[in-house]
Write a protein that holds these residues in place. Structure first.
Motif, PDB file in Angstrom:
ATOM      1  N   GLY A   1      62.971  54.733  77.210  1.00 41.66           N
ATOM      2  CA  GLY A   1      63.368  56.121  77.400  1.00 41.66           C
ATOM      3  C   GLY A   1      62.944  57.041  76.274  1.00 41.66           C
ATOM      4  N   ASP A   2      62.830  56.506  75.050  1.00 43.86           N
ATOM      5  CA  ASP A   2      62.432  57.340  73.916  1.00 43.86           C
ATOM      6  C   ASP A   2      60.978  57.775  74.009  1.00 43.86           C
ATOM      7  N   GLU A   3      60.180  57.042  74.768  1.00 34.36           N
ATOM      8  CA  GLU A   3      58.750  57.331  74.831  1.00 34.36           C
ATOM      9  C   GLU A   3      58.313  57.950  76.155  1.00 34.36           C
ATOM     10  N   VAL A   4      59.221  58.085  77.099  1.00 33.07           N
ATOM     11  CA  VAL A   4      58.867  58.649  78.402  1.00 33.07           C
ATOM     12  C   VAL A   4      58.520  60.130  78.245  1.00 33.07           C
ATOM     13  N   PRO A   5      57.407  60.588  78.815  1.00 30.04           N
ATOM     14  CA  PRO A   5      57.098  62.021  78.795  1.00 30.04           C
ATOM     15  C   PRO A   5      58.256  62.824  79.375  1.00 30.04           C
ATOM     16  N   SER A   6      58.625  63.908  78.695  1.00 29.83           N
ATOM     17  CA  SER A   6      59.845  64.621  79.091  1.00 29.83           C
ATOM     18  C   SER A   6      59.737  66.096  78.749  1.00 29.83           C
ATOM     19  N   SER A   7      60.499  66.895  79.498  1.00 26.44           N
ATOM     20  CA  SER A   7      60.633  68.306  79.156  1.00 26.44           C
ATOM     21  C   SER A   7      61.756  68.497  78.144  1.00 26.44           C
ATOM     22  N   LEU A   8      62.605  67.495  77.990  1.00 28.00           N
ATOM     23  CA  LEU A   8      63.642  67.464  76.953  1.00 28.00           C
ATOM     24  C   LEU A   8      63.855  66.006  76.600  1.00 28.00           C
ATOM     25  N   GLY A   9      63.526  65.640  75.364  1.00 31.28           N
ATOM     26  CA  GLY A   9      63.526  64.247  74.956  1.00 31.28           C
ATOM     27  C   GLY A   9      64.900  63.603  74.956  1.00 31.28           C
ATOM     28  N   MET A  10      64.940  62.318  74.614  1.00 31.47           N
ATOM     29  CA  MET A  10      66.180  61.556  74.626  1.00 31.47           C
ATOM     30  C   MET A  10      67.246  62.234  73.772  1.00 31.47           C
ATOM     31  N   HIS A  11      68.436  62.435  74.343  1.00 30.58           N
ATOM     32  CA  HIS A  11      69.462  63.188  73.630  1.00 30.58           C
ATOM     33  C   HIS A  11      70.843  62.930  74.225  1.00 30.58           C
ATOM     34  N   TYR A  12      71.841  63.353  73.497  1.00 28.35           N
ATOM     35  CA  TYR A  12      73.186  63.544  74.024  1.00 28.35           C
ATOM     36  C   TYR A  12      73.383  65.049  74.204  1.00 28.35           C
ATOM     37  N   ASP A  13      74.190  65.433  75.181  1.00 20.57           N
ATOM     38  CA  ASP A  13      74.499  66.847  75.357  1.00 20.57           C
ATOM     39  C   ASP A  13      75.545  67.296  74.343  1.00 20.57           C
ATOM     40  N   SER A  14      75.587  68.609  74.132  1.00 18.21           N
ATOM     41  CA  SER A  14      76.647  69.193  73.324  1.00 18.21           C
ATOM     42  C   SER A  14      77.780  69.729  74.192  1.00 18.21           C
ATOM     43  N   SER A  15      77.622  69.621  75.491  1.00 17.20           N
ATOM     44  CA  SER A  15      78.695  69.932  76.439  1.00 17.20           C
ATOM     45  C   SER A  15      79.240  68.639  77.010  1.00 17.20           C
ATOM     46  N   THR A  16      80.480  68.664  77.451  1.00 13.24           N
ATOM     47  CA  THR A  16      81.119  67.447  77.959  1.00 13.24           C
ATOM     48  C   THR A  16      80.388  66.902  79.171  1.00 13.24           C
ATOM     49  N   PHE A  17      80.169  67.771  80.148  1.00 10.91           N
ATOM     50  CA  PHE A  17      79.507  67.379  81.388  1.00 10.91           C
ATOM     51  C   PHE A  17      78.271  68.249  81.603  1.00 10.91           C
ATOM     52  N   ALA A  18      77.278  67.680  82.254  1.00  9.12           N
ATOM     53  CA  ALA A  18      76.085  68.442  82.644  1.00  9.12           C
ATOM     54  C   ALA A  18      75.856  68.251  84.135  1.00  9.12           C
ATOM     55  N   LEU A  19      75.722  69.354  84.820  1.00 11.01           N
ATOM     56  CA  LEU A  19      75.370  69.352  86.241  1.00 11.01           C
ATOM     57  C   LEU A  19      73.882  69.653  86.331  1.00 11.01           C
ATOM     58  N   VAL A  20      73.114  68.720  86.873  1.00 13.86           N
ATOM     59  CA  VAL A  20      71.651  68.852  86.943  1.00 13.86           C
ATOM     60  C   VAL A  20      71.253  69.014  88.406  1.00 13.86           C
ATOM     61  N   ILE A  21      70.786  70.209  88.756  1.00 16.96           N
ATOM     62  CA  ILE A  21      70.400  70.521  90.140  1.00 16.96           C
ATOM     63  C   ILE A  21      68.887  70.578  90.237  1.00 16.96           C
ATOM     64  N   MET A  22      68.323  69.871  91.208  1.00 16.07           N
ATOM     65  CA  MET A  22      66.876  69.927  91.417  1.00 16.07           C
ATOM     66  C   MET A  22      66.541  71.227  92.151  1.00 16.07           C
ATOM     67  N   ALA A  23      65.808  72.098  91.457  1.00 17.46           N
ATOM     68  CA  ALA A  23      65.476  73.404  92.024  1.00 17.46           C
ATOM     69  C   ALA A  23      64.053  73.471  92.565  1.00 17.46           C
ATOM     70  N   GLU A  24      63.205  72.568  92.120  1.00 20.81           N
ATOM     71  CA  GLU A  24      61.815  72.544  92.592  1.00 20.81           C
ATOM     72  C   GLU A  24      61.274  71.145  92.361  1.00 20.81           C
ATOM     73  N   LEU A  25      60.736  70.547  93.402  1.00 18.56           N
ATOM     74  CA  LEU A  25      60.147  69.212  93.288  1.00 18.56           C
ATOM     75  C   LEU A  25      59.113  69.058  94.388  1.00 18.56           C
ATOM     76  N   ASP A  26      57.876  68.912  93.984  1.00 18.95           N
ATOM     77  CA  ASP A  26      56.813  68.804  94.974  1.00 18.95           C
ATOM     78  C   ASP A  26      56.993  67.574  95.852  1.00 18.95           C
ATOM     79  N   GLU A  27      56.498  67.689  97.074  1.00 18.22           N
ATOM     80  CA  GLU A  27      56.527  66.537  97.970  1.00 18.22           C
ATOM     81  C   GLU A  27      55.675  65.426  97.388  1.00 18.22           C
ATOM     82  N   ASN A  28      56.103  64.205  97.556  1.00 19.38           N
ATOM     83  CA  ASN A  28      55.379  63.027  97.080  1.00 19.38           C
ATOM     84  C   ASN A  28      55.283  62.947  95.559  1.00 19.38           C
TER      85      ASN A  28
END
Length: 385
Positions: free
Chosen positions: A203-230
């Motif tokens: 996980g530390d080496e996977v290409p990412s838009s935000l690298g391996m981390h803990y959040d500073s908020s208790t909970f995070a809601l992650v909604i997929m807003a755009e994802l190309d087919e396939n």
């Protein structure tokens, strides 16, 4: 006050010029006038597009979602960096928003004036390009539809079914992580992409838009807003207690996953394929005057995330924390009125808790303490915490 790093340095993970807007992280004009403009134009060209659309929970929320829930025990996580607020860890993807709602929150974030003021390139990503960027901090001031969504009682009711604790959105709730496809890029054969995807086990080496981390908020809601087919890849990646890297499977546009990100090490992975991947992320904490939230500044302060506007961020943070503390003090004072036997030890312990909460309002601010990022706890296993 003495300060360890009065001038944030890139090699320590800090954004520079955070007091004046981090403009050296501005999204390139090529991206703004190209891929971002095209995505915005696509949204505006839809027959149903309405820039004045208002949020309607009956119309825009899928109210009875079901999803597999995993606890910290299920993930074999026994030690955590801070005390968890419950045993909930994460959900599998569940349907949450209609397409109209997804289009609206995305469009509110992609307006030119918002991109200019609140859009910045990441400084904590892996293999980032000009097509990877964040937009955030705009919701409470300039995105009425999105802000109404985050503050919707109906949304909280859905989320609380999973966590079993009362929740509320954080100050300045909501940001977007973008990884956009490169126009006219040559795509390798799918077999090669799948092989590359299967090889991503660290996980530390996977290409990412935000690298391996803990959040500073208790909970995070992650909604997929755009994802190309396939699309191949692009899921939320999680590290389990036995140090395995797993992905929350089967993301779809409008679907979401909820995680207790304060204690769950995770990463926003980029697609292996040349695909659009955009997530809307909102932070939540425990609610109710009887409880104080455990929010931190570690991974979200302006010197760490270039997208944070210094004055707006810290004013919002101060208002949020001081309001919570004031409500909690009043609640506790009213409780004391009804006690028959005053308990000194209990009173002292409660005062120490409130004192600690006030201390955490400022002790991670750049002026006081701004150590190298990421902190050690982000790089070690759960057992080493």
């Amino acid at each position: 006050m003495p300060t360890a790093y009065p001038h944030p340095q890139k090699h320590l993970g800090h954004a520079v010029n955070y007091l004046t807007g981090n403009h050296e992280y501005d999204i390139p004009k090529e991206t703004v006038d190209g891929e971002i403009a095209q995505l915005r134009a696509r949204l505006e060209s839809k027959p149903s597009f309405n820039p004045g659309l208002t949020f309607d929970p009956e119309k825009h929320l899928i109210k009875d979602p079901s999803a597999k829930v995993l606890t910290l025990d299920d993930l074999k996580i026994k030690k955590t960096r801070v005390a968890p607020v419950c045993n909930f860890a994460t959900t599998y993807q569940f349907p949450l928003l209609t397409q109209e709602a997804v289009d609206m929150i995305l469009w509110e974030a992609l307006r030119p004036e918002i991109v200019e003021k609140y859009g910045r390139l990441p400084n904590l990503a892996k293999s980032a390009t000009r097509l990877d960027f964040h937009i955030g901090g705009h919701c409470s001031r300039w995105a009425p539809f999105t802000q109404a969504l985050w503050n919707s009682p109906e949304l909280r009711e859905i989320l609380e079914r999973f966590t079993k604790v009362k929740m509320k959105p954080l100050f300045s709730a909501g940001h977007f992580n973008f990884s956009l496809a490169e126009k006219n890029a040559t795509e390798p054969p799918s077999e090669e992409l799948l092989r590359k995807y299967r090889e991503q086990s660290n996980g530390d080496e996977v290409p990412s838009s935000l690298g391996m981390h803990y959040d500073s908020s208790t909970f995070a809601l992650v909604i997929m807003a755009e994802l190309d087919e396939n699309t191949i890849g692009g899921e939320t990646g999680i590290v389990t207690g036995d140090n395995k890297f797993v992905r929350v499977p089967d993301p779809k546009v409008g679907s979401a996953t909820l995680i207790q990100g304060m204690v769950l090490k995770h990463v926003a992975t980029k697609p292996v394929s040349n695909s659009n991947r955009v997530t809307a992320v909102a932070g939540f904490c425990v609610a109710g005057p009887e409880k104080l939230d455990n929010s931190l500044l570690t991974s979200v302060k302006p010197s760490i995330l270039p997208r944070q506007n210094y004055n707006e961020f810290y004013n919002d943070w101060a208002q949020f924390r001081l309001t919570n503390l004031a409500e909690h003090i009043l609640h506790y004072r009213d409780q004391l009125k009804n006690v028959e036997q005053f308990d000194q030890k209990d009173f002292i312990a409660h005062c120490q808790e409130m004192e600690s909460y006030l201390h955490k309002c400022w002790d991670e601010m750049e002026e006081h303490y701004n150590p190298p990022y990421p902190p050690k706890e982000f790089r070690i296993t759960y057992d080493e915490l």
